[in-house]
Design a protein around this motif. Structure first.
Motif, PDB file in Angstrom:
ATOM      1  N   LEU A 120       0.827  -1.203   0.000  1.00  0.00           N
ATOM      2  CA  LEU A 120       0.000   0.000   0.000  1.00  0.00           C
ATOM      3  C   LEU A 120       0.865   1.259   0.000  1.00  0.00           C
ATOM      4  O   LEU A 120       0.562   2.234  -0.713  1.00  0.00           O
ATOM      5  CB  LEU A 120      -0.927  -0.005   1.219  1.00  0.00           C
ATOM      6  N   TYR A 124       0.724   3.870  -3.208  1.00  0.00           N
ATOM      7  CA  TYR A 124       0.002   5.141  -3.107  1.00  0.00           C
ATOM      8  C   TYR A 124       0.835   6.316  -2.588  1.00  0.00           C
ATOM      9  O   TYR A 124       0.412   7.458  -2.723  1.00  0.00           O
ATOM     10  CB  TYR A 124      -1.238   4.960  -2.218  1.00  0.00           C
ATOM     11  N   TYR A 144      -4.792   6.609  -1.005  1.00  0.00           N
ATOM     12  CA  TYR A 144      -5.232   5.255  -0.649  1.00  0.00           C
ATOM     13  C   TYR A 144      -6.738   5.224  -0.378  1.00  0.00           C
ATOM     14  O   TYR A 144      -7.449   4.351  -0.886  1.00  0.00           O
ATOM     15  CB  TYR A 144      -4.475   4.757   0.584  1.00  0.00           C
ATOM     16  N   ASP A 149      -8.590   0.097  -3.292  1.00  0.00           N
ATOM     17  CA  ASP A 149      -8.193  -0.603  -2.067  1.00  0.00           C
ATOM     18  C   ASP A 149      -8.885  -0.024  -0.840  1.00  0.00           C
ATOM     19  O   ASP A 149      -9.024  -0.703   0.179  1.00  0.00           O
ATOM     20  CB  ASP A 149      -6.676  -0.527  -1.878  1.00  0.00           C
TER      21      ASP A 149
END
Length: 524
Positions: A120, A124, A144, A149
């Motif tokens: 993640l 991002y 994010y 996601d």
């Protein structure tokens, strides 16, 4: 490009398109007009203040980089910043441990590996410095949350994941009312575009109000009003082209037939010639069916819903006098008018017209029949027969015999349509109809609002294919579910759901919640 670069590029591209004189600058009025085009609602005094802050050159105009700065200041999210600081140790970044705590407590993710958190951050976080520290900045955090996601929607349900081999009556089916209208039902504009838009949104049942037109060409419009008219032929051409662009599963054409026999024959000719093999005008495999087919069996097929001439001792009439239109009179939606009709002993029966054999032969699995009672349907109705209910009549049935309605819909298709007095094309609340298992709850797709948010929410699952499998207790012919008293059902277990919506616009937040409600409806 990364997410930050894509965002900057998008903003600059919009800036250049709005820069009419191509001097690379825009004054406040031009910026304000551009923001309105981008659907950004704003307080002008606040926006002007930010405009002046972003105008580093003090020229009373913004260049593209200055506009990017202005846009980001205008769309700054205090709610996200507060959430970020809640989990950040120093208020400037989220460490891997901080991010793990957020995912567990706020996103309710249970299985979180270090590798997942690192992915993640790398995916991002726009800052290379933050990446090297294995941390996420506020910019990365916002990216994010705005990504796939960060969505509440279960990604597994963005594909076809349900059993598509059950009878049609076991599914909720995305359905449109007055599909040809783009506005109201009195003077609104009719357009083929209405069908294209609905089909592209995954709608699987569209409506055609068919009337006699000039030069022998049947037309589609809202009869006895000032709405414009479109050719039936053009609608069928559009349906043939766009029926399966979004979903491969069957499309139902709900035909409201007000045409003479001659123009009905023209309608049948167009259906057969334009739709060709896509039109289902004979039972599958040529066999006598004993149940409704499944969406899987009907992939790529277009079904006609309408009246059908029965077999009468082997006599094949070219036409037969019957009720050719399916929907009830507007007066049925108005209790006062209905009572007045009863008190004056006026007959509410409509004059019967002739139905052509050619158009009748296009109807196979969706034969329209008038509804009399649940007992009569259970004893005498055939599986391929279905009824349409005005919203007022449906509500009365829900209140009087909700469990019987659920039982009826476990075996037969039911279509619910907005009352005739909704001349502004407003919508009925679909949840009440889904609660009794009604499959085809027809809504005015051209009218945005809570009702369409619910509809979009429900049908956003299962790959947006327009078919959502009803809960098991609504498909069983043996078990009786009473929507007014669900606690009487065995295994009843209520669920409480708490959702925090991060959004500065309350109206949009409500829209999000309604979509969530629609998604959850079939799960619960």
């Amino acid at each position: 490009m990364g997410h930050k670069e894509k965002l900057d590029h998008w903003i600059k591209d919009l800036f250049r398109k709005a820069d009419k004189n191509k001097d690379g600058r825009m004054n406040f009025k031009e910026v304000r007009d551009l923001l309105k085009m981008m659907n950004i609602d704003m307080n002008e005094l606040h926006a002007l203040h930010l405009f002046m802050m972003a105008d580093k050159s003090a020229s009373d105009t913004l260049e593209d980089d200055e506009f990017v700065l202005f846009y980001k200041m205008l769309t700054d999210r205090d709610d996200v910043l507060q959430l970020f600081r809640k989990y950040s140790g120093d208020g400037h970044k989220l460490t891997l441990c901080n991010l793990e705590e957020f995912l567990q407590k706020e996103q309710l993710e249970t299985e979180i590996s270090r590798q997942r958190i690192l992915e993640l951050v790398n995916k991002y976080e726009p800052s290379e410095t933050a990446k090297s520290l294995q941390a996420m900045s506020i910019d990365g955090f916002l990216l994010y949350l705005s990504s796939a996601d960060g969505l509440i929607f279960n990604p597994c349900q963005q594909r076809i994941y349900q059993d598509m081999t059950q009878p049609l009556c076991h599914y909720f089916i995305s359905s449109s009312h007055n599909t040809y209208l783009l506005q109201d039902q009195l003077i609104g504009h009719s357009s083929v575009e209405g069908y294209i838009r609905a089909l592209k949104r995954g709608c699987r049942c569209v409506e055609l109000d068919c009337w006699d037109g000039s030069n022998g060409e049947p037309v589609v419009y809202h009869g006895h009003t000032f709405t414009s008219k479109i050719l039936f032929k053009d609608v069928i051409i559009a349906v043939e082209k766009y029926a399966f662009t979004t979903s491969k599963y069957p499309v139902i054409l709900s035909i409201e037939n007000h045409c003479c026999v001659e123009q009905q024959r023209v309608m049948a000719q167009y259906l057969n010639e334009i739709l060709g093999d896509k039109l289902l005008n004979v039972p599958l495999d040529g066999k006598i069916p004993d149940r409704l087919p499944s969406p899987q069996e009907l992939i790529g097929k277009i079904l006609i819903k309408g009246k059908k001439i029965g077999n009468h001792s082997g006599v094949a009439e070219d036409s037969l006098a019957c009720e050719v239109s399916d929907e009830e009179e507007i007066a049925d939606n108005d209790d006062e008018k209905a009572q007045h009709a009863n008190s004056t002993h006026h007959s509410s029966k409509k004059p019967k017209r002739h139905l052509s054999r050619q158009l009748s032969d296009c109807v196979v699995y969706c034969k329209s029949v008038p509804f009399t009672s649940f007992d009569n349907s259970h004893l005498h109705s055939k599986f391929y027969e279905m009824s349409s209910f005005s919203e007022s009549k449906a509500r009365k049935l829900v209140r009087a015999a909700g469990a019987d309605f659920v039982h009826h819909n476990s075996m037969f298709l039911s279509r619910i349509y907005p009352g005739g007095l909704r001349t502004d094309s407003s919508n009925l609340y679909p949840q009440d109809m889904w609660n009794v298992g009604c499959q085809l709850v027809a809504l005015n797709f051209q009218t945005a609002g809570e009702e369409m948010d619910l509809n979009d929410g429900l049908f956003s699952q299962n790959g947006c294919c327009g078919y959502v499998l009803k809960p098991k207790f609504m498909r069983s012919c043996e078990r009786r579910f009473d929507p007014e008293n669900p606690q009487t059902m065995e295994g009843y277990q209520p669920v409480s759901l708490v959702i925090q919506v991060l959004d500065e616009e309350m109206d949009h937040g409500l829209s999000v919640l309604l979509e969530v409600q629609g998604i959850l409806m079939s799960i619960l």
